[in-house]
Scaffold this motif. Structure first.
Motif, PDB file in Angstrom:
ATOM      1  N   ASP A  95      -1.743  -4.541   8.034  1.00 44.82           N
ATOM      2  CA  ASP A  95      -0.358  -5.008   8.070  1.00 44.82           C
ATOM      3  C   ASP A  95       0.097  -5.474   6.696  1.00 44.82           C
ATOM      4  O   ASP A  95       1.231  -5.206   6.287  1.00 44.82           O
ATOM      5  CB  ASP A  95      -0.193  -6.136   9.079  1.00 44.82           C
ATOM      6  N   ARG A  96      -0.765  -6.173   5.964  1.00 41.18           N
ATOM      7  CA  ARG A  96      -0.405  -6.649   4.630  1.00 41.18           C
ATOM      8  C   ARG A  96      -0.177  -5.484   3.675  1.00 41.18           C
ATOM      9  O   ARG A  96       0.736  -5.517   2.861  1.00 41.18           O
ATOM     10  CB  ARG A  96      -1.505  -7.547   4.067  1.00 41.18           C
ATOM     11  N   VAL A  97      -1.011  -4.477   3.764  1.00 41.92           N
ATOM     12  CA  VAL A  97      -0.867  -3.313   2.886  1.00 41.92           C
ATOM     13  C   VAL A  97       0.416  -2.565   3.207  1.00 41.92           C
ATOM     14  O   VAL A  97       1.155  -2.151   2.311  1.00 41.92           O
ATOM     15  CB  VAL A  97      -2.095  -2.379   3.018  1.00 41.92           C
ATOM     16  N   GLN A  98       0.746  -2.401   4.479  1.00 47.16           N
ATOM     17  CA  GLN A  98       1.929  -1.647   4.869  1.00 47.16           C
ATOM     18  C   GLN A  98       3.217  -2.412   4.607  1.00 47.16           C
ATOM     19  O   GLN A  98       4.263  -1.803   4.427  1.00 47.16           O
ATOM     20  CB  GLN A  98       1.853  -1.266   6.346  1.00 47.16           C
ATOM     21  N   ASP A  99       3.180  -3.737   4.567  1.00 47.50           N
ATOM     22  CA  ASP A  99       4.385  -4.529   4.332  1.00 47.50           C
ATOM     23  C   ASP A  99       4.908  -4.378   2.913  1.00 47.50           C
ATOM     24  O   ASP A  99       6.067  -4.667   2.647  1.00 47.50           O
ATOM     25  CB  ASP A  99       4.128  -6.015   4.613  1.00 47.50           C
ATOM     26  N   HIS A 100       4.096  -3.903   1.974  1.00 51.05           N
ATOM     27  CA  HIS A 100       4.505  -3.811   0.578  1.00 51.05           C
ATOM     28  C   HIS A 100       5.246  -2.513   0.263  1.00 51.05           C
ATOM     29  O   HIS A 100       5.710  -2.335  -0.853  1.00 51.05           O
ATOM     30  CB  HIS A 100       3.293  -3.949  -0.343  1.00 51.05           C
ATOM     31  N   HIS A 101       5.359  -1.621   1.212  1.00 50.06           N
ATOM     32  CA  HIS A 101       6.065  -0.367   0.978  1.00 50.06           C
ATOM     33  C   HIS A 101       7.532  -0.535   1.378  1.00 50.06           C
ATOM     34  O   HIS A 101       7.865  -0.627   2.552  1.00 50.06           O
ATOM     35  CB  HIS A 101       5.424   0.770   1.783  1.00 50.06           C
ATOM     36  N   HIS A 102       8.394  -0.597   0.394  1.00 49.78           N
ATOM     37  CA  HIS A 102       9.824  -0.744   0.642  1.00 49.78           C
ATOM     38  C   HIS A 102      10.551   0.509   0.161  1.00 49.78           C
ATOM     39  O   HIS A 102      10.040   1.270  -0.661  1.00 49.78           O
ATOM     40  CB  HIS A 102      10.389  -1.959  -0.102  1.00 49.78           C
ATOM     41  N   ALA A 103      11.756   0.708   0.628  1.00 50.08           N
ATOM     42  CA  ALA A 103      12.559   1.830   0.160  1.00 50.08           C
ATOM     43  C   ALA A 103      12.938   1.600  -1.303  1.00 50.08           C
ATOM     44  O   ALA A 103      13.203   0.474  -1.721  1.00 50.08           O
ATOM     45  CB  ALA A 103      13.808   1.962   1.019  1.00 50.08           C
ATOM     46  N   SER A 104      12.969   2.656  -2.061  1.00 51.74           N
ATOM     47  CA  SER A 104      13.298   2.516  -3.475  1.00 51.74           C
ATOM     48  C   SER A 104      14.785   2.193  -3.648  1.00 51.74           C
ATOM     49  O   SER A 104      15.608   2.396  -2.754  1.00 51.74           O
ATOM     50  CB  SER A 104      12.953   3.800  -4.226  1.00 51.74           C
ATOM     51  N   HIS A 105      15.134   1.721  -4.827  1.00 48.01           N
ATOM     52  CA  HIS A 105      16.509   1.322  -5.112  1.00 48.01           C
ATOM     53  C   HIS A 105      17.443   2.527  -5.066  1.00 48.01           C
ATOM     54  O   HIS A 105      18.572   2.444  -4.578  1.00 48.01           O
ATOM     55  CB  HIS A 105      16.573   0.634  -6.473  1.00 48.01           C
ATOM     56  N   LYS A 106      16.998   3.681  -5.560  1.00 47.56           N
ATOM     57  CA  LYS A 106      17.835   4.887  -5.535  1.00 47.56           C
ATOM     58  C   LYS A 106      18.126   5.312  -4.101  1.00 47.56           C
ATOM     59  O   LYS A 106      19.234   5.714  -3.783  1.00 47.56           O
ATOM     60  CB  LYS A 106      17.128   6.030  -6.266  1.00 47.56           C
TER      61      LYS A 106
END
Length: 116
Positions: A95-106
């Motif tokens: 869960d901690r590893v997957q929480d760090h993937h966010h959509a990019s700014h573009k």
């Protein structure tokens, strides 16, 4: 995945080895990026009677080592408790590893333009 099962003051029987393997499948089903697993089963003569059988596991995943240990009067029960604890820690790590993937700014800008 490299799996090492060893015993300290006890012989690792084929039934013990098979039991650990079947319990380990539950952990690898939840998180498949396991690199190396070391399981140590031991009997300690100095401890009190109900905590004599001890099971430890050191699990190496990408970027982290997870260590868990339990003691019980029955070695099979100690392995059960060990795998329950390990499963909880692996799920928490996942869960901690997957929480760090966010959509990019573009990507956020392009979806905002599409809405307007």
């Amino acid at each position: 995945m490299n799996l090492t099962i060893s015993g300290h003051h006890l012989e690792v029987t084929p039934s013990l080895r098979e039991y650990v393997l079947t319990k380990m499948e539950r952990v690898t089903r939840h998180f498949d990026q396991v690199v190396d697993v070391t399981v140590l089963l031991s009997v300690e003569k100095q401890k009190e009677k109900e905590r004599r059988q001890k099971a430890e596991v050191n699990l190496h995943v990408k970027g982290k080592d997870i260590f868990v240990e339990t003691s019980h009067e029955d070695l099979y029960a100690a392995i059960d408790q060990l795998m329950d604890k390990l499963d909880r820690q692996v799920c928490r790590h996942k869960d901690r590893v997957q929480d760090h993937h966010h959509a990019s700014h573009k990507r956020q800008e392009s979806t905002w333009d599409a809405i307007q």
